[in-house]
Structure formats: structure tokens, C-alpha cells
Design a protein around this motif. Structure first.
Motif, PDB file in Angstrom:
ATOM      1  N   LYS A  99      -2.225  -2.718  -3.621  1.00 37.88           N
ATOM      2  CA  LYS A  99      -2.514  -1.913  -4.630  1.00 37.88           C
ATOM      3  C   LYS A  99      -3.899  -1.328  -4.699  1.00 37.88           C
ATOM      4  CE  LYS A  99       0.773  -4.323  -7.621  1.00 37.88           C
ATOM      5  NZ  LYS A  99       1.376  -3.223  -8.252  1.00 37.88           N
ATOM      6  N   TYR A 100      -4.987  -1.996  -4.579  1.00 40.92           N
ATOM      7  CA  TYR A 100      -6.531  -1.612  -4.500  1.00 40.92           C
ATOM      8  C   TYR A 100      -6.490  -0.531  -3.653  1.00 40.92           C
ATOM      9  CZ  TYR A 100     -11.448  -1.645  -4.163  1.00 40.92           C
ATOM     10  OH  TYR A 100     -12.643  -1.198  -3.976  1.00 40.92           O
ATOM     11  N   ALA A 101      -6.042  -0.723  -2.363  1.00 43.15           N
ATOM     12  CA  ALA A 101      -6.149   0.421  -1.456  1.00 43.15           C
ATOM     13  C   ALA A 101      -5.317   1.550  -1.341  1.00 43.15           C
ATOM     14  CB  ALA A 101      -5.904  -0.337  -0.009  1.00 43.15           C
ATOM     15  N   ALA A 102      -4.376   1.585  -2.272  1.00 44.56           N
ATOM     16  CA  ALA A 102      -3.544   2.683  -2.750  1.00 44.56           C
ATOM     17  C   ALA A 102      -4.301   3.413  -3.652  1.00 44.56           C
ATOM     18  CB  ALA A 102      -2.144   2.112  -3.208  1.00 44.56           C
ATOM     19  N   ALA A 103      -4.848   2.846  -4.622  1.00 42.87           N
ATOM     20  CA  ALA A 103      -5.792   3.763  -5.522  1.00 42.87           C
ATOM     21  C   ALA A 103      -6.929   4.184  -4.959  1.00 42.87           C
ATOM     22  CB  ALA A 103      -6.221   2.626  -6.692  1.00 42.87           C
ATOM     23  N   LEU A 104      -7.395   3.600  -3.996  1.00 45.68           N
ATOM     24  CA  LEU A 104      -8.680   4.080  -3.286  1.00 45.68           C
ATOM     25  C   LEU A 104      -8.314   5.317  -2.319  1.00 45.68           C
ATOM     26  CD1 LEU A 104     -11.653   3.165  -3.191  1.00 45.68           C
ATOM     27  CD2 LEU A 104     -11.104   1.880  -1.283  1.00 45.68           C
ATOM     28  N   CYS A 105      -7.087   5.251  -1.883  1.00 49.19           N
ATOM     29  CA  CYS A 105      -6.595   6.293  -1.324  1.00 49.19           C
ATOM     30  C   CYS A 105      -6.584   7.638  -1.820  1.00 49.19           C
ATOM     31  CB  CYS A 105      -5.279   6.129  -0.363  1.00 49.19           C
ATOM     32  SG  CYS A 105      -5.511   4.965   1.157  1.00 49.19           S
ATOM     33  N   LEU A 162     -19.084   3.926  -5.840  1.00 47.66           N
ATOM     34  CA  LEU A 162     -18.911   4.035  -7.142  1.00 47.66           C
ATOM     35  C   LEU A 162     -17.384   3.957  -7.691  1.00 47.66           C
ATOM     36  CD1 LEU A 162     -19.874   4.254 -10.266  1.00 47.66           C
ATOM     37  CD2 LEU A 162     -19.944   6.795 -10.008  1.00 47.66           C
ATOM     38  N   GLY A 163     -16.603   4.713  -6.937  1.00 49.44           N
ATOM     39  CA  GLY A 163     -15.344   4.729  -7.033  1.00 49.44           C
ATOM     40  C   GLY A 163     -14.409   3.392  -6.864  1.00 49.44           C
ATOM     41  N   SER A 164     -15.055   2.862  -5.771  1.00 54.32           N
ATOM     42  CA  SER A 164     -14.351   1.463  -5.404  1.00 54.32           C
ATOM     43  C   SER A 164     -14.681   0.492  -6.262  1.00 54.32           C
ATOM     44  CB  SER A 164     -14.872   1.088  -3.977  1.00 54.32           C
ATOM     45  OG  SER A 164     -16.305   0.781  -4.093  1.00 54.32           O
ATOM     46  N   VAL A 165     -15.820   0.356  -6.947  1.00 52.91           N
ATOM     47  CA  VAL A 165     -16.133  -0.423  -8.018  1.00 52.91           C
ATOM     48  C   VAL A 165     -15.159  -0.419  -9.126  1.00 52.91           C
ATOM     49  CG1 VAL A 165     -18.079  -1.271  -9.597  1.00 52.91           C
ATOM     50  CG2 VAL A 165     -18.375  -0.977  -7.135  1.00 52.91           C
ATOM     51  N   LEU A 166     -15.210   0.830  -9.813  1.00 50.86           N
ATOM     52  CA  LEU A 166     -14.347   1.204 -10.995  1.00 50.86           C
ATOM     53  C   LEU A 166     -12.795   0.976 -10.646  1.00 50.86           C
ATOM     54  CD1 LEU A 166     -16.290   4.607 -11.972  1.00 50.86           C
ATOM     55  CD2 LEU A 166     -16.484   2.271 -13.112  1.00 50.86           C
ATOM     56  N   ILE A 167     -12.391   1.371  -9.572  1.00 51.42           N
ATOM     57  CA  ILE A 167     -11.091   0.838  -9.178  1.00 51.42           C
ATOM     58  C   ILE A 167     -10.637  -0.797  -9.280  1.00 51.42           C
ATOM     59  CG2 ILE A 167      -9.187   0.985  -7.473  1.00 51.42           C
ATOM     60  CD1 ILE A 167     -10.314   3.565  -6.715  1.00 51.42           C
ATOM     61  N   ALA A 168     -11.778  -1.307  -8.733  1.00 54.24           N
ATOM     62  CA  ALA A 168     -11.581  -2.760  -8.898  1.00 54.24           C
ATOM     63  C   ALA A 168     -11.713  -3.454 -10.315  1.00 54.24           C
ATOM     64  CB  ALA A 168     -12.815  -3.419  -7.940  1.00 54.24           C
ATOM     65  N   ILE A 169     -12.696  -2.782 -11.104  1.00 57.10           N
ATOM     66  CA  ILE A 169     -12.464  -3.336 -12.648  1.00 57.10           C
ATOM     67  C   ILE A 169     -11.379  -2.825 -13.027  1.00 57.10           C
ATOM     68  CG2 ILE A 169     -13.723  -2.737 -14.628  1.00 57.10           C
ATOM     69  CD1 ILE A 169     -16.354  -2.171 -12.977  1.00 57.10           C
ATOM     70  N   LEU A 179       0.897  -1.205  -0.009  1.00 58.17           N
ATOM     71  CA  LEU A 179      -0.247   0.019  -0.026  1.00 58.17           C
ATOM     72  C   LEU A 179       0.768   1.119   0.114  1.00 58.17           C
ATOM     73  CD1 LEU A 179      -3.028   0.562   2.342  1.00 58.17           C
ATOM     74  CD2 LEU A 179      -1.699   2.534   1.566  1.00 58.17           C
ATOM     75  N   LYS A 180       1.895   1.163   0.758  1.00 62.38           N
ATOM     76  CA  LYS A 180       2.817   2.514   0.874  1.00 62.38           C
ATOM     77  C   LYS A 180       3.546   2.760  -0.382  1.00 62.38           C
ATOM     78  CE  LYS A 180       6.389   4.483   3.879  1.00 62.38           C
ATOM     79  NZ  LYS A 180       7.422   3.930   4.963  1.00 62.38           N
ATOM     80  N   ARG A 181       3.970   1.760  -0.891  1.00 61.24           N
ATOM     81  CA  ARG A 181       4.809   1.704  -1.975  1.00 61.24           C
ATOM     82  C   ARG A 181       4.000   2.086  -3.207  1.00 61.24           C
ATOM     83  NH1 ARG A 181       5.000  -2.095  -6.225  1.00 61.24           N
ATOM     84  NH2 ARG A 181       6.648  -2.032  -7.720  1.00 61.24           N
ATOM     85  N   GLU A 182       2.672   1.569  -3.319  1.00 53.36           N
ATOM     86  CA  GLU A 182       1.870   2.021  -4.658  1.00 53.36           C
ATOM     87  C   GLU A 182       1.378   3.613  -4.183  1.00 53.36           C
ATOM     88  OE1 GLU A 182       1.326   0.437  -7.417  1.00 53.36           O
ATOM     89  OE2 GLU A 182       2.810  -1.104  -6.724  1.00 53.36           O
ATOM     90  N   PRO A 194       3.720  12.468 -12.583  1.00 49.25           N
ATOM     91  CA  PRO A 194       2.730  13.393 -12.278  1.00 49.25           C
ATOM     92  C   PRO A 194       1.555  12.816 -12.096  1.00 49.25           C
ATOM     93  CG  PRO A 194       4.214  14.004 -14.177  1.00 49.25           C
ATOM     94  CD  PRO A 194       4.550  12.410 -13.543  1.00 49.25           C
ATOM     95  N   LEU A 195       1.000  11.633 -12.425  1.00 50.24           N
ATOM     96  CA  LEU A 195       0.120  10.770 -12.398  1.00 50.24           C
ATOM     97  C   LEU A 195      -1.041  11.258 -11.335  1.00 50.24           C
ATOM     98  CD1 LEU A 195      -2.247   9.043 -13.764  1.00 50.24           C
ATOM     99  CD2 LEU A 195      -1.065   7.118 -12.537  1.00 50.24           C
ATOM    100  N   GLY A 196      -0.709  11.218 -10.050  1.00 50.57           N
ATOM    101  CA  GLY A 196      -1.313  11.473  -8.831  1.00 50.57           C
ATOM    102  C   GLY A 196      -1.803  12.771  -8.716  1.00 50.57           C
ATOM    103  N   TYR A 197      -0.817  13.708  -9.108  1.00 49.36           N
ATOM    104  CA  TYR A 197      -1.111  15.270  -9.116  1.00 49.36           C
ATOM    105  C   TYR A 197      -2.280  15.558 -10.058  1.00 49.36           C
ATOM    106  CZ  TYR A 197       3.293  15.304  -6.157  1.00 49.36           C
ATOM    107  OH  TYR A 197       4.195  15.103  -5.131  1.00 49.36           O
ATOM    108  N   VAL A 198      -1.991  14.982 -11.218  1.00 45.21           N
ATOM    109  CA  VAL A 198      -2.970  15.198 -12.339  1.00 45.21           C
ATOM    110  C   VAL A 198      -4.369  14.717 -11.891  1.00 45.21           C
ATOM    111  CG1 VAL A 198      -3.451  14.878 -14.785  1.00 45.21           C
ATOM    112  CG2 VAL A 198      -1.229  15.450 -14.312  1.00 45.21           C
ATOM    113  N   PHE A 199      -4.381  13.644 -11.438  1.00 45.71           N
ATOM    114  CA  PHE A 199      -5.691  12.919 -11.161  1.00 45.71           C
ATOM    115  C   PHE A 199      -6.677  13.883 -10.281  1.00 45.71           C
ATOM    116  CE2 PHE A 199      -8.570  10.553  -8.245  1.00 45.71           C
ATOM    117  CZ  PHE A 199      -9.409  10.182  -9.287  1.00 45.71           C
ATOM    118  N   ILE A 200      -5.859  14.313  -9.072  1.00 46.55           N
ATOM    119  CA  ILE A 200      -6.348  14.975  -7.850  1.00 46.55           C
ATOM    120  C   ILE A 200      -6.832  16.394  -8.448  1.00 46.55           C
ATOM    121  CG2 ILE A 200      -5.881  16.067  -5.810  1.00 46.55           C
ATOM    122  CD1 ILE A 200      -4.085  13.611  -5.178  1.00 46.55           C
ATOM    123  N   ALA A 201      -5.751  17.077  -9.246  1.00 44.59           N
ATOM    124  CA  ALA A 201      -6.002  18.373  -9.829  1.00 44.59           C
ATOM    125  C   ALA A 201      -7.182  18.506 -10.723  1.00 44.59           C
ATOM    126  CB  ALA A 201      -4.758  18.917 -10.662  1.00 44.59           C
TER     127      ALA A 201
END
Length: 234
Positions: free
Chosen positions: A94-100, A137-144, A5-8, A16-23
């Protein structure tokens, strides 16, 4: 799981991916909040949340496209395959990292709600219902997206697959209307993500809808774990 989780999680911010998504999530939230609530002089946030349904469908693939495919492309998945960590721990980490990261993007909704609380009288049950709906909704789409990413080493293909699934989910209601009165139409309506999400926008936290989203998330996470486990022992 904690190590994965920490690594991911931090891997999102090494690029930039994380920053772009949040922005991007903040940008869309701010734009439609200004348009519907501030400029429209309304404390009803249901229109904002309705738009965020579509925004979420098309932003989540950006978040999930690298989760598994990047490791396969860089061959670092071999380290994971030989790791003493269980397949369940690796995939759920990995799933939890994306969810965070998704929750960080979603936090813009709290800022919008705080502004409404200052200038008006927000309907907190509706806001709570909408936030719950967006989270599920986000949790489902992240799992998919996680599962699709596990099937390819190409991040572009993983992203396109995520977009296709999102587009298909949006069509469920239309197809169900065309086939109304038939057994397949009734089944599609029962499985419609948007129909169930819209109940949350009205502040209705139905247990059956929560279970539906949670079960769907679990199903695709399970598929990913099973796929990874097969590769591990192949």
C-alpha cells in the motif's frame, strides 16, 4: 507485496482521486514555474521547490486518506486480515502504491527542468537535490498518512489528521526559534523537517538528512505494520 501494490495503484485510477492528485500537483508546479521562472526570466528553480514543500504537505493527505480507512469502512480489510500475505507485505504494498502515484505527480518537475534546459542553464546539482528532498519529504508524509489512515475508517478524519500533522511540521521551526537556547528548542530544530529539507534546496545531499527522512518513513511504516498485526491477531 506485488499483488497489493498493483491492486492499490490501479485503485487510485478507478476513482478520480489519482487523477485529481496528479492534476493538482501539475497545476501548482506549472503555475509557480511560470510565475517564478518563465515570467520572472530566471533559471533558478529554488523558489519553485520551496513552494512545492508546502504544496506537498497539503496534497499528500488526499493521497493517503483512503489507504487503510477505505478497507475498514467497506469491510474488505477482513479479507486482508485473513490473507496469507504477511502484514509487512500488505502495508509496504500500500505504501509503495501511494509513493508511485506521488512520483507521477512529482514528474512535472522533470518537465519544468527540461524547459529550463532549453531556454537557460539549469543548476543540475540544485535540481537533483531539490527533487531528492521532495521525494524524501513525500515518503515521510505518506508513511505518516498511512498510519493515520490505519487508525480510523473515516477518510475525512484521516485527511484532517494528515493536515494537522503537516501544519504541526511547519510550526517546528517557529517553535524552535521561540525556545532557542533551550534543550527542547535544540531538539525541535534537530527534528525540523523544513530545516533539513532546505539543505536539499541548496543541492546539499547530506547523508545524515537522507538517513533522517528514511528513518522517519520506516518508523511510521513499522507503526502501521504493528497496528495491523495487532488487529490480525485480536
Amino acid at each position: 507485496m506485488k499483488a497489493i501494490l498493483k491492486r492499490e495503484f490501479f485503485a487510485y485510477f478507478y476513482t478520480p482521486l489519482g487523477y485529481v492528485f496528479i492534476a493538482a500537483y501539475y497545476l501548482f508546479t506549472g503555475f509557480f514555474f511560470f510565475n517564478y521562472n518563465l515570467y520572472g526570466n530566471s533559471s533558478d528553480m529554488r523558489s519553485l521547490f520551496s513552494v512545492l514543500f508546502t504544496i506537498t504537505l497539503f496534497l499528500i493527505p488526499l493521497l493517503t486518506m483512503r489507504l487503510m480507512s477505505e478497507d475498514r469502512k467497506m469491510k474488505t480489510d477482513q479479507l486482508l486480515l485473513m490473507s496469507p500475505q504477511s502484514s509487512t507485505g500488505i502495508i509496504t504494498g500500500k505504501y509503495a502504491a501511494a509513493l508511485c502515484v506521488y512520483l507521477l505527480g512529482l514528474s512535472g518537475v522533470f518537465a519544468a527542468s527540461a524547459v529550463i534546459a532549453v531556454i537557460g542553464s539549469p543548476e543540475w546539482p540544485v535540481i537533483a537535490g531539490n527533487f531528492t528532498g521532495l521525494f524524501l519529504l513525500g515518503s515521510v508524509l505518506i508513511a505518516i498518512g498511512l498510519y493515520i489512515s490505519a487508525l480510523t475508517e473515516n477518510q475525512i478524519i484521516a485527511a484532517i489528521g494528515g493536515y494537522c500533522v503537516g501544519f504541526f511540521l511547519m510550526l517546528f521551526d517557529s517553535i524552535a526559534m521561540i525556545m532557542s537556547g533551550s534543550a527542547p528548542g535544540s531538539l525541535l530544530k534537530l527534528l525540523s523537517v523544513r530545516t533539513r529539507y532546505e539543505l536539499f534546496t541548496m543541492g546539499i545531499l547530506g547523508t545524515d538528512n537522507i538517513v533522517f527522512f528514511a528513518s522517519l518513513s520506516f518508523f511510521f511504516v513499522f507503526l502501521t505494520i504493528n497496528h495491523f498485526e495487532k488487529r490480525r491477531w485480536a
